[in-house]
Scaffold this motif. Structure first.
Motif, PDB file in Angstrom:
ATOM      1  N   GLU B  20       0.819  -1.019  -0.089  1.00  0.00           N
ATOM      2  CA  GLU B  20      -0.135   0.103  -0.090  1.00  0.00           C
ATOM      3  C   GLU B  20       1.004   1.177   0.046  1.00  0.00           C
ATOM      4  OE1 GLU B  20      -4.109  -0.203   1.616  1.00  0.00           O
ATOM      5  OE2 GLU B  20      -3.114  -1.432   3.159  1.00  0.00           O
ATOM      6  N   ILE B  21       1.969   1.300   0.846  1.00  0.00           N
ATOM      7  CA  ILE B  21       2.873   2.497   0.886  1.00  0.00           C
ATOM      8  C   ILE B  21       3.461   2.605  -0.474  1.00  0.00           C
ATOM      9  CG2 ILE B  21       5.000   3.232   1.480  1.00  0.00           C
ATOM     10  CD1 ILE B  21       4.288   1.796   4.361  1.00  0.00           C
ATOM     11  N   ALA B  22       3.835   1.619  -1.260  1.00  0.00           N
ATOM     12  CA  ALA B  22       4.450   1.600  -2.419  1.00  0.00           C
ATOM     13  C   ALA B  22       3.429   2.258  -3.598  1.00  0.00           C
ATOM     14  CB  ALA B  22       4.883   0.371  -2.988  1.00  0.00           C
ATOM     15  N   VAL B  70       8.458  -9.263  -4.133  1.00  0.00           N
ATOM     16  CA  VAL B  70       8.502  -9.350  -5.661  1.00  0.00           C
ATOM     17  C   VAL B  70       7.337  -8.327  -6.321  1.00  0.00           C
ATOM     18  CG1 VAL B  70       7.424 -10.824  -7.732  1.00  0.00           C
ATOM     19  CG2 VAL B  70       8.800 -11.719  -5.485  1.00  0.00           C
ATOM     20  N   ILE B  71       6.248  -8.096  -5.366  1.00  0.00           N
ATOM     21  CA  ILE B  71       5.290  -6.925  -5.590  1.00  0.00           C
ATOM     22  C   ILE B  71       5.714  -5.540  -5.804  1.00  0.00           C
ATOM     23  CG2 ILE B  71       2.776  -5.973  -4.893  1.00  0.00           C
ATOM     24  CD1 ILE B  71       2.439  -8.801  -3.874  1.00  0.00           C
ATOM     25  N   LEU B  72       6.736  -5.402  -4.621  1.00  0.00           N
ATOM     26  CA  LEU B  72       7.340  -3.918  -4.687  1.00  0.00           C
ATOM     27  C   LEU B  72       7.817  -3.791  -5.846  1.00  0.00           C
ATOM     28  CD1 LEU B  72       8.445  -3.520  -1.123  1.00  0.00           C
ATOM     29  CD2 LEU B  72       6.722  -2.570  -1.992  1.00  0.00           C
ATOM     30  N   GLU B  73       9.034  -4.665  -6.229  1.00  0.00           N
ATOM     31  CA  GLU B  73       9.521  -4.510  -7.656  1.00  0.00           C
ATOM     32  C   GLU B  73       8.724  -4.358  -9.044  1.00  0.00           C
ATOM     33  OE1 GLU B  73      13.346  -6.420  -8.375  1.00  0.00           O
ATOM     34  OE2 GLU B  73      13.900  -6.447  -6.454  1.00  0.00           O
ATOM     35  N   TYR B  74       7.670  -5.251  -8.859  1.00  0.00           N
ATOM     36  CA  TYR B  74       6.814  -5.270  -9.731  1.00  0.00           C
ATOM     37  C   TYR B  74       6.223  -3.742 -10.103  1.00  0.00           C
ATOM     38  CZ  TYR B  74       2.369  -5.914 -12.746  1.00  0.00           C
ATOM     39  OH  TYR B  74       1.567  -5.729 -13.697  1.00  0.00           O
ATOM     40  N   ILE B  75       5.710  -3.271  -8.815  1.00  0.00           N
ATOM     41  CA  ILE B  75       5.135  -1.932  -8.747  1.00  0.00           C
ATOM     42  C   ILE B  75       6.264  -0.590  -9.417  1.00  0.00           C
ATOM     43  CG2 ILE B  75       4.411   0.120  -7.291  1.00  0.00           C
ATOM     44  CD1 ILE B  75       3.019  -2.252  -5.441  1.00  0.00           C
ATOM     45  N   ASP B  76       7.637  -0.963  -9.042  1.00  0.00           N
ATOM     46  CA  ASP B  76       8.517  -0.175  -9.427  1.00  0.00           C
ATOM     47  C   ASP B  76       8.834  -0.061 -10.793  1.00  0.00           C
ATOM     48  OD1 ASP B  76      11.814   0.823  -8.047  1.00  0.00           O
ATOM     49  OD2 ASP B  76      10.065   1.954  -8.097  1.00  0.00           O
ATOM     50  N   ASP B  81       7.230   6.707 -12.053  1.00  0.00           N
ATOM     51  CA  ASP B  81       7.466   7.837 -11.341  1.00  0.00           C
ATOM     52  C   ASP B  81       7.986   7.865  -9.773  1.00  0.00           C
ATOM     53  OD1 ASP B  81       4.760   9.836 -12.816  1.00  0.00           O
ATOM     54  OD2 ASP B  81       6.863   9.561 -13.171  1.00  0.00           O
ATOM     55  N   SER B  82       8.610   8.365  -9.239  1.00  0.00           N
ATOM     56  CA  SER B  82       9.309   8.228  -7.984  1.00  0.00           C
ATOM     57  C   SER B  82       9.691   6.856  -7.590  1.00  0.00           C
ATOM     58  CB  SER B  82       7.725   8.202  -6.657  1.00  0.00           C
ATOM     59  OG  SER B  82       7.014   9.573  -7.277  1.00  0.00           O
ATOM     60  N   PRO B  83      10.682   6.581  -8.409  1.00  0.00           N
ATOM     61  CA  PRO B  83      11.307   5.178  -8.065  1.00  0.00           C
ATOM     62  C   PRO B  83      11.570   4.831  -6.616  1.00  0.00           C
ATOM     63  CG  PRO B  83      12.956   6.849  -9.219  1.00  0.00           C
ATOM     64  CD  PRO B  83      11.513   7.513  -9.183  1.00  0.00           C
ATOM     65  N   LEU B  84      11.356   3.477  -6.556  1.00  0.00           N
ATOM     66  CA  LEU B  84      11.958   3.041  -5.078  1.00  0.00           C
ATOM     67  C   LEU B  84      13.077   2.382  -4.891  1.00  0.00           C
ATOM     68  CD1 LEU B  84       8.488   1.138  -4.686  1.00  0.00           C
ATOM     69  CD2 LEU B  84       8.717   3.500  -3.941  1.00  0.00           C
ATOM     70  N   LEU B  85      13.416   1.701  -5.915  1.00  0.00           N
ATOM     71  CA  LEU B  85      14.958   1.130  -6.054  1.00  0.00           C
ATOM     72  C   LEU B  85      15.942   2.223  -6.738  1.00  0.00           C
ATOM     73  CD1 LEU B  85      14.193  -2.629  -7.099  1.00  0.00           C
ATOM     74  CD2 LEU B  85      15.913  -1.952  -4.950  1.00  0.00           C
ATOM     75  N   PRO B  86      17.126   1.882  -6.564  1.00  0.00           N
ATOM     76  CA  PRO B  86      18.080   2.924  -7.208  1.00  0.00           C
ATOM     77  C   PRO B  86      18.342   2.459  -8.745  1.00  0.00           C
ATOM     78  CG  PRO B  86      19.005   1.904  -5.262  1.00  0.00           C
ATOM     79  CD  PRO B  86      17.853   1.178  -5.047  1.00  0.00           C
ATOM     80  N   GLN B  87      18.824   3.401  -9.754  1.00  0.00           N
ATOM     81  CA  GLN B  87      18.970   3.036 -10.713  1.00  0.00           C
ATOM     82  C   GLN B  87      20.221   1.957 -11.106  1.00  0.00           C
ATOM     83  OE1 GLN B  87      16.637   3.791 -13.515  1.00  0.00           O
ATOM     84  NE2 GLN B  87      15.492   4.277 -11.272  1.00  0.00           N
ATOM     85  N   ASP B  88      21.342   2.427 -10.187  1.00  0.00           N
ATOM     86  CA  ASP B  88      22.493   1.639 -10.475  1.00  0.00           C
ATOM     87  C   ASP B  88      22.402   0.124 -10.081  1.00  0.00           C
ATOM     88  OD1 ASP B  88      25.354   1.238  -8.581  1.00  0.00           O
ATOM     89  OD2 ASP B  88      25.615   1.573 -10.829  1.00  0.00           O
ATOM     90  N   PRO B  89      23.138  -0.679 -10.862  1.00  0.00           N
ATOM     91  CA  PRO B  89      22.706  -1.998 -10.525  1.00  0.00           C
ATOM     92  C   PRO B  89      23.418  -2.365  -9.351  1.00  0.00           C
ATOM     93  CG  PRO B  89      23.476  -1.763 -12.867  1.00  0.00           C
ATOM     94  CD  PRO B  89      23.313  -0.651 -12.123  1.00  0.00           C
ATOM     95  N   TYR B  90      24.484  -1.779  -8.929  1.00  0.00           N
ATOM     96  CA  TYR B  90      25.183  -2.218  -7.725  1.00  0.00           C
ATOM     97  C   TYR B  90      24.467  -1.885  -6.383  1.00  0.00           C
ATOM     98  CZ  TYR B  90      28.734  -2.950  -4.185  1.00  0.00           C
ATOM     99  OH  TYR B  90      29.178  -3.307  -2.930  1.00  0.00           O
ATOM    100  N   GLU B  91      24.066  -0.595  -6.772  1.00  0.00           N
ATOM    101  CA  GLU B  91      22.989   0.109  -5.322  1.00  0.00           C
ATOM    102  C   GLU B  91      21.709  -0.761  -5.302  1.00  0.00           C
ATOM    103  OE1 GLU B  91      24.019   2.517  -3.751  1.00  0.00           O
ATOM    104  OE2 GLU B  91      25.874   2.591  -4.696  1.00  0.00           O
ATOM    105  N   ARG B  92      21.198  -1.237  -6.447  1.00  0.00           N
ATOM    106  CA  ARG B  92      20.065  -2.028  -6.428  1.00  0.00           C
ATOM    107  C   ARG B  92      20.221  -3.331  -5.491  1.00  0.00           C
ATOM    108  NH1 ARG B  92      16.378  -0.790 -10.417  1.00  0.00           N
ATOM    109  NH2 ARG B  92      16.016  -2.924 -11.159  1.00  0.00           N
ATOM    110  N   ALA B  93      21.491  -3.976  -5.975  1.00  0.00           N
ATOM    111  CA  ALA B  93      21.839  -5.258  -5.316  1.00  0.00           C
ATOM    112  C   ALA B  93      21.972  -4.785  -3.697  1.00  0.00           C
ATOM    113  CB  ALA B  93      23.307  -5.588  -5.814  1.00  0.00           C
ATOM    114  N   GLY B 151      13.010   5.022   0.467  1.00  0.00           N
ATOM    115  CA  GLY B 151      13.055   4.080  -0.608  1.00  0.00           C
ATOM    116  C   GLY B 151      12.725   2.607  -0.412  1.00  0.00           C
ATOM    117  N   PHE B 152      13.021   1.537  -1.229  1.00  0.00           N
ATOM    118  CA  PHE B 152      12.832   0.610  -1.078  1.00  0.00           C
ATOM    119  C   PHE B 152      13.167  -0.206   0.558  1.00  0.00           C
ATOM    120  CE2 PHE B 152      11.959  -3.541  -3.344  1.00  0.00           C
ATOM    121  CZ  PHE B 152      12.807  -4.491  -2.817  1.00  0.00           C
TER     122      PHE B 152
END
Lengths: 217, 226
Positions: B20-22, B70-76, B81-93, B151-152
């Protein structure tokens, strides 16, 4: 600038196998370093201070831990022309769900069989494999025509089939023929064949570990 | 063609509230359906999540997604808009690592610290303190796990930010305290005061009353599940 990719690993590790397969699928050159888990290297302890576990992927000095997170990182960093995850968000979510299922259900069941080899553990394991077989259906791979994320997450478990069958006295081919056919299909890929240890070598290792563990009690 | 978005959830579940927050951060409209987990799971839930039969389940144009991370990543990925996960692959990891740490280590340890008895409770308490200490180390110097904004990882840490305080009060244990975890406690306060978060957390007193009254039912329900 030269890229440095190191994988801290341990040859029987299911999780290490996932990373090896993913790197090889992407054609990434990497330095695979075997860890002695009874004497963990300072590098391992430094790169994974939270869990102190393998595998650890070290890319240009920066560590990535946890095998499925590693596979996603590998997918996002290299070889965009051969993705492991699909591009459609719903299909991606589906792949992540099933890889998560492997971790939550298949792995614990395997551990129980190795630990106790009891009937209940075996039945749970078979049941979970059958759920996966149901998801696979008549597809070549879990994602369809292409080898992908869920296949990477599950195929390492094939190397443990002989061990489990022998310890718990059952035939996985009889219980899940489609899954075994899928496994053989995956093994035709160089990345998989190179990354999985020999089933019998693994069995010997498990036996001797168990013996060592029970001797040390 | 209108988009159909439905969330099967439970008002008191941190996993459900994460979704819901996402959705609220993304400004996405959805239909909410409260499930009765203890007594009567809906036919819809059983149809949409036959494997685990759990909430939350997000149903988008008739297609279900289960497992909160899984749902949070799907929503992102679906609403950019308003990304939850960072864009950079390392930061995402890194973000995914901490989300996993929260769910596999922190949540079960805190839960058992409050809901278990005897040696299991004691062991859980030791672990909870250790894990929260690790988390505090990760947070140092930042306002949120995500940096300047939620964020995430912050969303996934909602259990620490809100539920932990309630559970420890109900159980009469001291786990997340200011003297032991000043950084984490400050984060929890900031987290709870964020406008989007504030509106999407179950009221504290209602949650406390619920856990107190239902303690036995809940313990039996979640035995072996956490």
């Amino acid at each position: 600038m030269a890229e440095e990719v190191i994988l801290l690993d341990f040859w029987p590790s299911l999780f290490g196998m996932r990373a090896r397969i993913a790197l090889r699928e992407k054609g990434v050159e990497f330095d695979m370093r075997e860890e002695d888990l009874s004497n963990k290297s300072p590098l391992l302890l430094k790169m994974n201070p939270v869990h102190k576990k393998i595998p650890v992927l070290i890319h240009n000095g920066k560590p990535v831990c946890e095998s499925l997170i590693m596979v996603q990182y590998i997918d996002e960093t290299w070889g965009p022309e051969s993705p492991l995850l699909p591009s459609d968000p719903h299909e991606r979510a589906r792949a992540k769900f099933w890889a998560d299922y492997v971790d939550k259900k298949i792995y614990p069941a395997l551990r129980t069989i190795v630990g106790e080899a009891k009937e209940a553990a075996k039945n749970e394991y078979i049941e979970c494999l059958k759920v996966l077989e149901g998801e696979l259906g008549d597809k070549a791979y879990f994602g369809g025509e292409r080898f992908g994320y869920v296949d990477v997450s599950l195929i390492p478990f094939y190397s443990w089939f002989y061990t489990l069958e022998t310890l718990a006295n059952f035939s996985i081919r009889e219980e899940c023929p489609k899954l075994v056919a899928w496994a053989k299909r995956c093994l035709q890929r160089e990345s998989v064949a190179k990354s999985l240890p020999d089933q019998y070598k693994l069995y010997d290792f498990i036996l001797s570990s168990r013996r060592r563990i029970s001797l040390n009690k | 063609m209108g988009e159909e978005l439905k969330l099967l959830g439970v008002w008191g579940s941190p996993f459900s509230r994460r979704v819901e927050i996402a959705l609220k951060i993304k400004g996405v409209e959805y239909e909410y359906s409260e499930e009765d987990l203890f007594h009567n799971k809906s036919a819809l839930l059983l149809e949409y999540n036959p494997v685990h039969k759990k909430i939350p389940v997000l149903v988008h144009n008739g297609k279900p997604i289960a497992e909160s991370l899984v749902i949070l990543e799907y929503i992102d990925e679906t609403w950019k808009d308003s990304p939850l996960l960072p864009q950079d692959p390392y930061e995402r990891a890194i973000a995914r690592f901490w989300a996993k740490f929260l769910d596999e280590k922190c949540v079960p340890a805190v839960w058992k610290s409050c809901m278990s008895v005897g040696p299991e409770r004691e062991k859980a308490q030791e672990e909870a303190l250790e894990f929260l200490s690790t988390l505090e180390g990760e947070l140092k110097g930042k306002k949120f796990f995500g940096g300047e904004t939620v964020g995430f990882v912050d969303i996934v840490a909602n259990f620490v930010g809100h539920w932990t305080g309630v559970l420890q009060e109900m159980a009469g244990v001291d786990i997340l305290t200011e003297d032991k975890f000043p950084v984490l406690c400050k984060w929890a306060e900031e987290f709870q005061n964020c406008p989007v978060i504030k509106e999407n957390l179950p009221p504290r007193d209602k949650l406390l009353a619920f856990f107190k009254a239902q303690r036995e039912t809940i313990t039996n329900f979640y035995k072996n599940k956490v």
